[in-house]
Structure formats: structure tokens, C-alpha cells
Write an enzyme that holds these catalytic residues in place. Sequence first.
Site, PDB file in Angstrom:
ATOM      1  N   CYS A   1      11.407   0.780  -3.915  1.00 56.05           N
ATOM      2  CA  CYS A   1      12.087   0.375  -2.686  1.00 56.05           C
ATOM      3  C   CYS A   1      12.308  -1.136  -2.661  1.00 56.05           C
ATOM      4  O   CYS A   1      13.372  -1.610  -2.295  1.00 56.05           O
ATOM      5  CB  CYS A   1      11.273   0.830  -1.478  1.00 56.05           C
TER       6      CYS A   1
ATOM      7  N   CYS B   1       6.445   6.519   3.166  1.00 57.69           N
ATOM      8  CA  CYS B   1       7.131   6.573   4.450  1.00 57.69           C
ATOM      9  C   CYS B   1       8.041   7.779   4.592  1.00 57.69           C
ATOM     10  O   CYS B   1       8.288   8.249   5.685  1.00 57.69           O
ATOM     11  CB  CYS B   1       7.887   5.278   4.716  1.00 57.69           C
TER      12      CYS B   1
END
Lengths: 389, 399
Positions: free
Chosen positions: B119, B218
Site C-alpha cells: 500500500c 484494513c
Amino acid sequence: MAYLDHAATTPMLPEAVLAMTDQLAVTGNASSLHAAGRRARRTVEESRESLAAALGARPSEVVFTAGGTEADNLAVKGLYWARRAADPARTRLLASPVEHHAVLDAVDWLATHEGARVEWLPVDGYGRVSPDALREAIARDPSDVALATVMWANNEIGTIMPVAELAEVADEFDVPLHADVVQAFGQVEVDFAASGLAAMTVTGHKIGGPYGIGALLLGRSYAPVPLLHGGGQERHVRSGTLDVPAIASFAVAGELAAARREEFAHEIGGLRDALVAAVTEAVPDAVLGGDPDPAGRLPANAHFSFPGCEGDSLLLLLDAQGIECSTGSACTAGVAQPSHVVLATGSPPELARGTLRFSLGHTSTKADVEAVAAAIGPAVARARTAGLS
Amino acid sequence: MTDFPGAPDPSAPRDGRPLRVLAAMSGGVDSAVAAARAAEAGHEVTGVHLALSANPQSFRTGARGCCTIEDSRDARRAADVIGIPFYVWDLAERFREDVVEDFVAEYAAGRTPNPCLRCNEKIKFAALLDKALALGFDAVCTGHYATVVTRDDGTRELHRASDLAKDQSYVLGVLDDRQLAHAMFPLGDTLTTKDEIRAEAERCGLAVAKKPDSHDICFIADGDTQGFLAKRLGTAEGDIVDEDGTKLGTHEGAYGFTIGQRKGLRLGVPAADGKPRYVLDISPVNNTVTVGPAGALDIASLSAIKPRWCGTPPTGPGRYTAQLRAHGSETPVAAELVGDVLEVRFDAPVRGVAPGQAIVLYDGTRVVGSATIAHTERAAAGGHGVRRPGGLSVGRPAA
């Protein structure tokens, strides 16, 4: 600051502020029988009369609600339930695909939870529903249609629908037609009686009145099933203690909106034309959304797609320059989605992502247009380098 | 030791000059305080919350991540209090392609990915940074604990955070010098406890001061990674075998295991020596999981691919310390870049290294670069290594 998002909400008129603050200091539940109650009731009924007059309706046709969303839900769900209760075959629901979410999502909900069979009426490249399309849809089986709903004017691209003609078609088959008139009120002539509509939605904060107050104009022969159960204050169709200050203020704003409509359309329409010209000059490949003919669109609306740009990027860049506008469509969690309205007009999705709506209002000035004229070219150039992520 | 002169970048953030900063705000306390510090330092800060989930789940309680509507709202409230503009940007599509699909594919191939690194590499310091730069911002600011040092020549170095206990330089080890040139980590110099960060948030009036830390992946809302993978990859029964190939049990999908894993093997038969058994190898091709004693997990060397350098790549062999997981300790190594492959030999064997993990090399506190572990070699008795091709070969390791 150039505030160009009046279609989201427009500043309250000073007269409306005064009407509201005056009433805020007064006690009285309009349903009470004593003197204070009677005084409040009188304010409500006078307001109802003013609003009815401003909209070409009878006072008894005005059902106050807590805003446009509630009025839309009451019309769509309430009429669906009532019509289906009268005849279980009536489960077909006709709607334009360019409706505001307050209608769109109510329609979807009926499809998911109440067995409604939804038919989205076809629209042209300007997002307009033709009377023939409505006729074709109803005529397929007039006996199973619960209701039809088509907005008077579109909130994103400003296209005005041929409401009277649509209502005529619906009336021919005894199908109730509802229209969301939230954006049209104060910008085009709205006459409930002349329109032939069964019901129409208006709201306070788009015409210089307060938030949280709206009304469903409802033909006297219609008794939608209520969304809210309680004291039955509004024709037993809508319950809840009447918000006297908001109603008084809404009525003042409504009266002024109707009285000033022609002047508004002329002046603001002129500014809007200047804005469209300025944007088109600065960004020659900008695509004007909706009907380019001023007679076919709201005078205060300008809507563009900017090829190769993300609406989000443009919004940020213009915001940083003090220009407040919108990408056009409402959003969840602040995430902008390609507009369902722009997609429905047949725009390719990449183009639908780079849209901006400039909506003018009673406080708009030439300086606002000049600010956009100066900022839009560089903003689009910069947003293009950021591209479509 | 090799020198790494990076290319000077004129727009690199420097002390004293106010910059246009885009603060990535997850809705957590760290990124909120980072944005507040950047604004306090006089920079022109704009907050942005990244919507990374296509269908943000509404107000899930208990779960912690950065993809909920509640998180977006918390970030917005923090931006309001700091007094900076705030937007939500939809990067869900990029995130799905570059992080979630990669995560699933890596597991399917028998490797153990770190989605946070991906990410940072592909989203925060690529998609987001590129968009920020294009829109006229100078830097992207995050709540990571790491330090950026600007050399006299203007090039930049990434270092561990001043507070080593909170250091997150490992997950930033994928940043190259261009990305680093535009990175701002206002928490990196913080020699304070998390409680003090929370106190600072409280002083700034930030409501997220008491919000729990996020630890989960997440995009896996309930924290059930195996369930998430099972849904994506389906179940496929396979064998659990020992190093001799003797079948000890079955499993429902090789991707459900991580090298070094001990729990959840559900082996009916106890080991001959009575000692615990660990996952030694995962072979997705024949859907086999190999288990064995702890000692067989010791790794003497590894090769890693897709190296990324904070500066120019090192030439020749060098001595570094290496970190192999987000909260791991560091260990001395000799490393050399051979072609595109980083060859690493550990001074002392290390345990439980899974292909797919990132190895980050340090020179002191300075991050040198990182690479993705492709093969490990066992520190076998007798001294010669046994090649263990994680996930890429059908064969199980010879004893």
C-alpha cells in the site's frame, strides 16, 4: 469567495430569516385549542395559503413535511402502497433514471422490499423523458401501474421535463404522476393545478427558506399511506407537531420565489450564459451537460464534463481558489461516484467522472462568473496532468 | 560500505520553506497528529482520506481499519479541528488491483505478503503522491514513525524513527528516492510514548485521541484472514506431511498456512520426539503443507527479488543489518546485488522466514533498500544449505 452551489442550498432571504426569528420567540402548538395554539394555527394556515398561491394549488393540497426527501418518500412509497392496496395488480412503478436519490432510492427500496416492478423510462441525451416514452410504458398494461415519477427539472444537468404533457398522458390512463419540483421552484413557472400532477415535492432551503421544511403538494383525491404515524396533523397523511417558524419562513420564501421568478430567470440566466461562454472559451473541449437551449434548462444551472479530468481534482483546485461548486451528484462517505444522471444521458463513464455543476442563485454576481473564467482553464490543465486515477 | 548519492530534487521539502502538503488521514490518531504538526509548522496542509473499499461498511463496531464510514468521519472531524480543507478520494479500484489482488495472489502462490508495504509502495506513495504532485502539492504527509534526513546535497535518507520502539521504517523500506523526496513524517522525531501522542491529540482538541490503534489488515474487516482467503480462493483439501513425506493430516487449502506457523495444524499424530511441529514449506502446486521441528526453520541465507533502493543500488558486497518483518528485530547480514537478485547471508541463522515477506536492509539507522524474499536456504546440520524454493517449486525440501 464565489459560491456557485445554490442547487445544494442557497442563502436564506432576509425576509425569510425575519419571519423565522419572529416566530421562534412565539409559543404555541398549532394543534392546541387555546389562544396560543390558535395563534400558531393561524400562522400555519396563512403560510399554507401563501405557499398554495405561489404554487397554483389549493391550501388543502399543501402537506408540510420535514423537507424534500420526506415529501419524495411520502409520494413514491405512500402512493405505491395506497394504489396497490386498492388493487393488488398495481405493482409496476415507472420512474426516470435521472431522479434525485430521494426518489431513486425510494423506488429501489420498493423494488427490493415491496415487490415493485420498476421500469426506468428512457431519456434522451439531455436526460429528458418524452411523453411518448411514458405512453408506451403505461399502455403496455395500464391496469398494473401503481404510479409514475418524473422530476420537473434535473438537479445536476438542469434539464426541464415536459411535465404538463407527461401528466396529460398519465391522466389519460388514470395513473398518478409525481414530480420532484425541488430545483424548478423559483426558476420556472410552476402551477400545480395547471400541471395536472397528482403530487409534487418542494423544499424550503433551495428557494431562500430554511432547512428541514418542505411540502408535498397532493391532489385532494389522493391518500398516500403515511410514512409516519402519530397525531395525524397534516391530512392524516403526515404526523408530527408543525414547525411553525419554519413553515412561516418557507411561505415567505415561496411567495418571493414565485414573485421574483421572471426577474430571477432573466438576470441569473444572463449570468449563467456568461459563465457557460467563459468556460467554453477557456476549455474548448468542455462538454455542456443537459439541454443547450436556454428554454430547456434551468436558468441558474451550468453543468460541464471535462474530458481527462477527475471531478474531485477540479473541486479541490477550485475550492483552493475560493470557488465553491459541486461535482454534481450526492455521495456516500464523501466518495464521489460517476453521476447516474450523466451516465443515463449516454455519456461514457470516463466523461461522467470529470463533471462540475455550477449553480447560481439570488446572491450571484458578475464577479463570481469572472472568478470562474479566470480559474477554470488553469484548473482543468492541472487536473488533466493528475489524470483519471 | 557503498555510497548512495540520490538525485537532488528541487521540490524536496526543506526546513523553513512552507510547503503545500497533502496529509493522508486514516481517521486514526497518528495521522491526525501528523497533519496537525505539519500545519503547526507553517505548511499549507490539505487533508485527504483515502476510500479504499468499494463498499465501505457502515460503522462496524470493534473492527479497526481505515475503510469505514466512521473512519472517514473521524478524519474529517480531525481536519475540521486542525482547520484544514478535507476531501475523500476514491482509490478503491487502484487499491483492489495493487494491494488486495496481490495479497490474494501471493497467498495462492504459497507466499506471505505484507499488504501495508504494498500500500505504501503503490497507493500512498504512488497513486496518491502522483496525484498530489500533479495537483501542485509538494509532499505527502503520513502518520508513520520514521525519519527523513536531508543531506547537504539535497538528497534524502530514510532512517528509523527516533523512538525505536515505535519505528515503522520497515513498511516504508519500499520507497525509492523519488518517493522519499516528497514524503513527510512529522511523527518520526517523536521521542514520546503513544500516550503522549494521544495527549498531544487531546491538547489539539482531536476527538480521535482515545481511538484504539489499528492492527488488522484494513480490508479484512473482521480480522479473519483465513476466512477472507477461503472466500476468495475456495477450499481444496490437501495433505500435511512431514519431511519424509509421511502424511500426518489434511488441510483445507495450503494458502491457509504461513511458514513458521505452529498453531492450528490439527495433527492427530504426535511427533516422534514429542516436540512441537511447525510449517516448513507450502507447496500450492500439489497443495501440500510440510511440517517439521523448529530447528528445520533456521535459515542461513536467502535471495530476494524486486529490490527497491533509497538511492542508487549498492555495488559489490556489503555488510548490513536486516529486518524481516514489521515488528522484528534486526540481524547482521552480508548482502550483494547480483543482477536483479539480492543475495543475503545471515551471520547467525534466523528462524521462520517466509517467501513473500520483505527484507529491509539498514546501515545503522538508515534504510538502504528492500526486496521481496523469493527463496530461503536452510541452515542444515553439516553446514551446507538446502534450497527451499518457497511456493515456486513442486518439490518439497529434501532432508
